[in-house]
Design a protein around this motif. Structure first.
Motif, PDB file in Angstrom:
ATOM      1  N   VAL A 125       3.959 -82.733  11.502  1.00  0.00           N
ATOM      2  CA  VAL A 125       3.465 -82.110  12.731  1.00  0.00           C
ATOM      3  C   VAL A 125       2.158 -82.786  13.150  1.00  0.00           C
ATOM      4  CG1 VAL A 125       2.599 -79.970  13.776  1.00  0.00           C
ATOM      5  CG2 VAL A 125       4.504 -79.864  12.148  1.00  0.00           C
ATOM      6  N   LEU A 126       2.035 -83.063  14.440  1.00  0.00           N
ATOM      7  CA  LEU A 126       0.781 -83.583  15.004  1.00  0.00           C
ATOM      8  C   LEU A 126       0.186 -82.501  15.895  1.00  0.00           C
ATOM      9  CD1 LEU A 126      -1.301 -85.780  15.750  1.00  0.00           C
ATOM     10  CD2 LEU A 126       0.344 -86.629  17.492  1.00  0.00           C
ATOM     11  N   ILE A 127      -1.067 -82.135  15.604  1.00  0.00           N
ATOM     12  CA  ILE A 127      -1.792 -81.173  16.445  1.00  0.00           C
ATOM     13  C   ILE A 127      -2.854 -81.968  17.195  1.00  0.00           C
ATOM     14  CG2 ILE A 127      -3.280 -79.118  16.511  1.00  0.00           C
ATOM     15  CD1 ILE A 127      -2.140 -78.451  13.660  1.00  0.00           C
ATOM     16  N   ILE A 128      -2.849 -81.898  18.508  1.00  0.00           N
ATOM     17  CA  ILE A 128      -3.914 -82.526  19.308  1.00  0.00           C
ATOM     18  C   ILE A 128      -4.827 -81.397  19.782  1.00  0.00           C
ATOM     19  CG2 ILE A 128      -4.465 -83.873  21.386  1.00  0.00           C
ATOM     20  CD1 ILE A 128      -2.903 -85.556  19.441  1.00  0.00           C
ATOM     21  N   GLY A 129      -6.122 -81.513  19.483  1.00  0.00           N
ATOM     22  CA  GLY A 129      -7.068 -80.435  19.803  1.00  0.00           C
ATOM     23  C   GLY A 129      -7.037 -79.412  18.676  1.00  0.00           C
ATOM     24  N   GLY A 130      -7.021 -78.145  19.044  1.00  0.00           N
ATOM     25  CA  GLY A 130      -6.868 -77.102  18.043  1.00  0.00           C
ATOM     26  C   GLY A 130      -8.027 -76.920  17.092  1.00  0.00           C
ATOM     27  N   GLY A 131      -9.221 -77.293  17.551  1.00  0.00           N
ATOM     28  CA  GLY A 131     -10.390 -77.330  16.669  1.00  0.00           C
ATOM     29  C   GLY A 131     -10.690 -76.041  15.932  1.00  0.00           C
ATOM     30  N   ASP A 132     -10.277 -74.909  16.451  1.00  0.00           N
ATOM     31  CA  ASP A 132     -10.605 -73.647  15.768  1.00  0.00           C
ATOM     32  C   ASP A 132      -9.727 -73.426  14.536  1.00  0.00           C
ATOM     33  OD1 ASP A 132      -9.112 -72.658  18.715  1.00  0.00           O
ATOM     34  OD2 ASP A 132      -8.045 -72.480  16.823  1.00  0.00           O
ATOM     35  N   GLY A 133      -8.651 -74.181  14.421  1.00  0.00           N
ATOM     36  CA  GLY A 133      -7.800 -74.091  13.227  1.00  0.00           C
ATOM     37  C   GLY A 133      -6.684 -73.056  13.309  1.00  0.00           C
ATOM     38  N   GLY A 134      -6.526 -72.389  14.451  1.00  0.00           N
ATOM     39  CA  GLY A 134      -5.472 -71.363  14.555  1.00  0.00           C
ATOM     40  C   GLY A 134      -4.073 -71.955  14.508  1.00  0.00           C
ATOM     41  N   ILE A 135      -3.843 -73.050  15.197  1.00  0.00           N
ATOM     42  CA  ILE A 135      -2.523 -73.699  15.144  1.00  0.00           C
ATOM     43  C   ILE A 135      -2.295 -74.240  13.730  1.00  0.00           C
ATOM     44  CG2 ILE A 135      -1.139 -75.633  16.015  1.00  0.00           C
ATOM     45  CD1 ILE A 135      -1.429 -73.546  18.182  1.00  0.00           C
ATOM     46  N   LEU A 136      -3.310 -74.848  13.172  1.00  0.00           N
ATOM     47  CA  LEU A 136      -3.209 -75.392  11.802  1.00  0.00           C
ATOM     48  C   LEU A 136      -2.787 -74.289  10.838  1.00  0.00           C
ATOM     49  CD1 LEU A 136      -3.716 -77.442   9.520  1.00  0.00           C
ATOM     50  CD2 LEU A 136      -6.150 -76.826   9.628  1.00  0.00           C
ATOM     51  N   ARG A 137      -3.399 -73.122  10.960  1.00  0.00           N
ATOM     52  CA  ARG A 137      -3.078 -71.998  10.067  1.00  0.00           C
ATOM     53  C   ARG A 137      -1.595 -71.654  10.174  1.00  0.00           C
ATOM     54  NH1 ARG A 137      -5.323 -67.102  12.691  1.00  0.00           N
ATOM     55  NH2 ARG A 137      -3.255 -66.993  13.675  1.00  0.00           N
ATOM     56  N   GLU A 138      -1.088 -71.599  11.398  1.00  0.00           N
ATOM     57  CA  GLU A 138       0.319 -71.212  11.564  1.00  0.00           C
ATOM     58  C   GLU A 138       1.268 -72.317  11.100  1.00  0.00           C
ATOM     59  OE1 GLU A 138      -0.707 -67.644  12.164  1.00  0.00           O
ATOM     60  OE2 GLU A 138       1.422 -68.098  12.347  1.00  0.00           O
ATOM     61  N   VAL A 139       0.914 -73.576  11.369  1.00  0.00           N
ATOM     62  CA  VAL A 139       1.778 -74.684  10.896  1.00  0.00           C
ATOM     63  C   VAL A 139       1.837 -74.682   9.366  1.00  0.00           C
ATOM     64  CG1 VAL A 139       2.026 -77.200  10.750  1.00  0.00           C
ATOM     65  CG2 VAL A 139       1.363 -76.144  12.925  1.00  0.00           C
ATOM     66  N   ALA A 140       0.688 -74.472   8.753  1.00  0.00           N
ATOM     67  CA  ALA A 140       0.596 -74.540   7.276  1.00  0.00           C
ATOM     68  C   ALA A 140       1.441 -73.463   6.603  1.00  0.00           C
ATOM     69  CB  ALA A 140      -0.857 -74.417   6.850  1.00  0.00           C
ATOM     70  N   ARG A 141       1.830 -72.436   7.349  1.00  0.00           N
ATOM     71  CA  ARG A 141       2.627 -71.351   6.741  1.00  0.00           C
ATOM     72  C   ARG A 141       4.068 -71.817   6.480  1.00  0.00           C
ATOM     73  NH1 ARG A 141       1.748 -66.135  10.330  1.00  0.00           N
ATOM     74  NH2 ARG A 141       2.338 -64.992   8.438  1.00  0.00           N
TER      75      ARG A 141
END
Ligand code: SAM
Length: 291
Positions: free
Chosen positions: A86-102
């Motif tokens: 997965v590539l996340i562009i932006g997302g600096g607060d980490g909310g998308i990262l948290r959901e992807v990591a699940r």
């Protein structure tokens, strides 16, 4: 200013030029800075909890961020069904990262954020948004302009999530056709790109512009919707570009199976909500069809 009680109001500037603003009382300003890229303020509000605004535009609030982050992440990942990178562009607060990591089946997460200050201060003052996932061993965190990152040759991804600010300031390049073209080149076969595309009732031209560009790049160019209370003006659109026609219309039964296999507890997402999110109201369909 750091942590002093403050009765000031933080005004939403996104629609100021159109004659509309709203404001959030800042009961306590936790951090404020003009970073190299943008104005950043993190503050506490009685109704929405801790909030972050960039250049006066609401980015994330403790109370309703789950809606946006679940819908921007699990819709493409569960629709694709076999996501490993997965590539996340932006997302600096980490909310998308948290959901992807699940998603335990995901093997690699690349996140490209232009402003290290956003990540640094969100980790410190909004830690529940990233929930420790900045330490996930699958993460490759790159501080760079996402538009430049995708221009470079490199690995391909099954899903690209553009969790950008609005097309103002550093985020503007993430709405250009050349960015979408370069991002497509980083998509693996059958991959899908989703984009933060604003509230079409207020920013319809922005959605039409993205869909028009997607139409020149992908066999499928549409959007799906979810309502985030602090993105004012009605349901927001999440742009959807892919060459796999089947992904946007998977039956609920198939989504249910994948959802159960993923074993992730949600607060907004359900397979039925996922399926229904692609059913667009007439005024949005008009924007998409005439884009
Ligand atoms: N959920 C929010 C929304 O819907 O508006 C977006 C949240 S997130 C904070 C937006 C991020 O995009 C910010 O961290 C900002 O620094 C980042 N950003 C803006 N322009 C960028 C660019 N050109 N490349 C990479 N990141 C960028």
């Amino acid at each position: 200013m750091n942590g002093k009680p403050d009765g000031r109001w933080v005004t939403e500037t996104l629609y100021e030029g159109d004659g509309f603003t709203c404001a959030f009382r800042a009961d306590k300003v936790l951090y404020e800075e003009n970073t190299a890229e943008q104005h950043l303020v993190i503050f506490e509000n009685g109704l929405f909890g801790r909030m972050m605004a960039l250049d006066g535009i609401t980015q994330v609030t403790e109370r309703d961020e789950f809606i946006y982050h679940e819908m921007m992440t699990h819709v493409p990942i569960l629709a694709h069904g076999k996501v490993r990178r997965v590539l996340i562009i932006g997302g600096g607060d980490g909310g998308i990262l948290r959901e992807v990591a699940r998603h335990k089946a995901v093997e690699k997460i690349t996140m490209v954020e232009i402003d290290p200050a956003v990540t640094e201060f969100a980790k410190k003052h909004l830690p529940q948004v990233s929930a420790g996932t900045f330490d996930d061993p699958r993460l490759d965190l790159v501080f760079a302009d996402g538009a430049k990152f995708v221009e470079e040759a490199g690995e391909s991804y099954d899903v690209v999530i553009v969790d950008s600010t609005d097309p103002i300031g550093p985020g503007e390049v993430l709405f250009r056709e050349e960015f979408y073209r370069a991002a497509k080149a980083r998509l693996a076969a059958g991959g899908v790109i989703v984009t933060q595309n604003g509230v079409p009732f207020m920013q319809g031209a922005e959605l039409a512009s993205t869909i028009g560009k997607f139409r020149r790049l992908f066999r499928v160019a549409t959007c799906y919707m979810a309502t985030i209370p602090t993105y004012v003006g009605g349901p927001m659109a999440m742009g959807w570009g892919t060459d796999d026609e089947s992904l946007a219309s998977l039956p609920v039964s198939e989504l249910q199976e994948r959802f159960e296999k993923a074993r992730i507890s949600m607060r907004y997402y359900t397979p039925a909500v996922h399926h229904a999110a692609f059913a667009l109201p007439r005024y949005v369909l008009d924007l998409v069809e005439n884009a």
